[in-house]
Enzyme design. Structure first.
Site, mmCIF file in Angstrom:
data_model
loop_
_atom_site.group_PDB
_atom_site.id
_atom_site.type_symbol
_atom_site.label_atom_id
_atom_site.label_comp_id
_atom_site.label_asym_id
_atom_site.label_seq_id
_atom_site.Cartn_x
_atom_site.Cartn_y
_atom_site.Cartn_z
ATOM 1 N N ASP A 1 -7.109 -2.000 7.305
ATOM 2 C CA ASP A 1 -6.155 -2.760 7.323
ATOM 3 C C ASP A 1 -6.495 -4.255 7.571
ATOM 4 O OD1 ASP A 1 -5.159 -0.344 6.895
ATOM 5 O OD2 ASP A 1 -4.430 0.008 9.151
ATOM 6 N N TYR B 1 -4.421 11.393 13.215
ATOM 7 C CA TYR B 1 -5.342 10.367 12.809
ATOM 8 C C TYR B 1 -6.579 10.385 13.746
ATOM 9 C CZ TYR B 1 -7.424 6.091 11.300
ATOM 10 O OH TYR B 1 -8.076 5.038 10.846
ATOM 11 N N GLU C 1 -6.758 -3.994 18.043
ATOM 12 C CA GLU C 1 -5.972 -2.788 17.839
ATOM 13 C C GLU C 1 -6.856 -1.644 18.439
ATOM 14 O OE1 GLU C 1 -4.006 -2.751 14.186
ATOM 15 O OE2 GLU C 1 -3.609 -0.450 14.437
ATOM 16 N N LEU D 1 2.076 0.122 5.793
ATOM 17 C CA LEU D 1 1.941 -0.860 4.949
ATOM 18 C C LEU D 1 0.962 -1.950 5.865
ATOM 19 C CD1 LEU D 1 5.081 -1.187 3.070
ATOM 20 C CD2 LEU D 1 2.672 -0.134 2.251
HETATM 21 C C1 GLA Z 1 -4.685 3.503 8.570
HETATM 22 C C2 GLA Z 1 -6.051 3.089 9.473
HETATM 23 C C3 GLA Z 1 -7.137 2.463 8.342
HETATM 24 C C4 GLA Z 1 -7.343 3.718 7.573
HETATM 25 C C5 GLA Z 1 -6.285 4.337 6.906
HETATM 26 C C6 GLA Z 1 -6.650 5.503 6.165
HETATM 27 O O1 GLA Z 1 -4.063 2.555 7.875
HETATM 28 O O2 GLA Z 1 -5.652 2.057 10.132
HETATM 29 O O3 GLA Z 1 -8.109 2.179 9.484
HETATM 30 O O4 GLA Z 1 -8.287 4.628 8.240
HETATM 31 O O5 GLA Z 1 -5.211 4.757 7.965
HETATM 32 O O6 GLA Z 1 -7.389 5.286 5.125
#
Ligand code: GLA
Length: 416
Positions: free
Chosen positions: A200, A252, A188, A153
């Site tokens: 985000d 990721y 970040e 979140l």
């Molecule tokens: C994480 C990353 C975002 C985005 C989402 C997937 O939250 O921080 O930048 O890539 O994953 O949509």
């Protein structure tokens, strides 16, 4: 008083009290920045694509005061820890002016940041702002947050955006909303070393009461879109699976790298540039020339971008109805699970169970590998959905999930 004002007032008060107890003085102000849920448009942001997040009424609160010296002290209430660092020790590669207006700034991680762990986020913001030429002054900062950590979140974006505004406030310079989001993301990427896209931080910075944000991550255009679920007697329910998404960090980075490889192979700047009509050809090319999993990553990104646009088109109908929105959410989840392979058994169970119990649709939200799902639920079905998900988790021996409604909320701002 609305629920949201109430929780912002509570946050402001707890940050002010904590500041006084920790630093023995009055804060000069309190700034806040929210967490987010992404309604649809997942793993599209680093492909120059479309996203549709909303800021929620869970937020980070930063009480702050300037200092006469060049020391930055940051206290994290939830951890009970303080870090202290001279701002002049925060040097890094590149000169101050380099990055401020760069269209495509280098987001590679620093080899040896002065601090690591949680403190890399607030200290990274100070570093990034200084690097960009903003006159950051010494400061005491007390941070407290109601965004659950590891729940997908965006607790870190909330922390970065609250810190950025607080530092600007006590140092006496202005940051536009776009600058705030941009530098928070840079902190970040570069300082904390997490290769996230802009989703985000833009959600936290640009959030609006009662609206989702249609964002074109290529142009940076943000179009708030009314999303009045209460008028439909419905709500967006967050289901926090309590599986921390942190262990997915390599996953990721791998997905992001695969997308970049595929775009290069296909000869486009980003996967955003593959039209839905050209997907069959692109899929075949990548499957043969690279590999089949990478072709599926491409398919996810291309179809997800289309789903965001369809979702927004439905919202723009005079009377939007919930089932077609729920349907797009289900398609998104299936694509993230099967093509992008970033779901988790707990997320799949939450989604399937919520829908069987009457939700219009549900999907994982955020990066995946754990974290939270969201479900579009009629108020009348809320208890049934929660009970069913709780029971299904208990039956599998999973941790008890947490539930709360996602309330579309205002973005980063000063509140005291
Ligand atoms: C994480 C990353 C975002 C985005 C989402 C997937 O939250 O921080 O930048 O890539 O994953 O949509």
């Amino acid at each position: 008083m609305s629920r949201q004002t109430g929780s912002a007032a509570d946050g402001a008060q707890s940050a002010s009290t904590g500041f006084r107890e920790t630093f023995g003085a009055e804060p000069a102000g309190v700034w806040t920045a929210p967490g987010r849920v992404n309604v649809i448009g997942e793993h599209t942001d680093y492909n120059d694509g479309f996203v549709l997040p909303m800021a929620i009424d869970r937020a980070c609160y930063a009480a702050a005061a300037p200092r006469a010296d060049r020391i930055l002290r940051v206290h994290a209430a939830q951890l009970g820890e303080t870090v202290e660092i001279p701002l002049d020790a925060l040097v890094g590669p590149g000169s101050a002016a380099d990055d401020r207006d760069a269209a495509d700034p280098d987001m590679s991680p620093l080899a040896d940041p002065a601090v690591t762990g949680w403190a890399a986020y607030p200290v990274g913001v100070a570093w990034v702002l200084q690097q960009a030429g903003f006159p950051v002054s010494g400061a005491d900062l007390y941070l407290t947050s109601t965004v659950p950590v590891g729940a997908g979140l965006s607790s870190s974006a909330a922390l970065e955006c609250a810190t950025g505004l607080a530092l600007a406030g006590v140092s006496g310079f202005d940051l536009t909303t776009a600058e705030l989001a941009h530098h928070a993301q840079r902190a970040e990427n570069i300082y904390a070393g997490v290769p996230c896209g802009p989703l985000d931080q833009m959600s936290s910075a640009f959030g609006q009461d009662g609206a989702v944000l249609f964002i074109d991550t290529r142009t940076g255009e943000v179009r708030p879109q009314p999303f009045d679920l209460a008028a439909e007697d419905a709500l967006l329910l967050v289901i926090d699976t309590r599986v921390s998404h942190a262990h997915g960090e390599n996953g990721y980075a791998d997905r992001r790298a695969a997308c970049e490889r595929a775009a290069e192979f296909l000869g486009v700047p980003a996967l955003r540039d593959i039209a839905l009509a050209d997907l069959p050809e692109a899929f075949a090319k990548v499957a043969v020339g690279l590999d089949e999993p990478t072709a599926r990553r491409v398919r996810h990104v291309v179809t997800e971008n289309a789903r965001v646009q369809q979702f927004v088109a439905i919202l723009n109908h005079e009377h939007f109805s919930l089932p077609p929105l729920g349907h797009r959410m289900m398609q998104s989840h299936a694509s993230l699970r099967d093509d992008y392979e970033v779901s988790a058994p707990e997320l799949d169970l939450a989604v399937a169970t919520a829908v069987v119990a009457g939700a219009h649709g549900a999907r994982m939200t955020g990066g995946g590998f754990g974290g939270s799902a969201i479900a579009l639920v009629d108020r009348g079905q809320l208890d049934a959905v929660q009970d069913a998900v709780r029971a299904a988790f208990a039956e599998q021996g999973y941790a008890e999930p947490q539930f709360f409604p996602a309330v579309a909320s205002a973005g980063a701002r000063r509140i005291v």
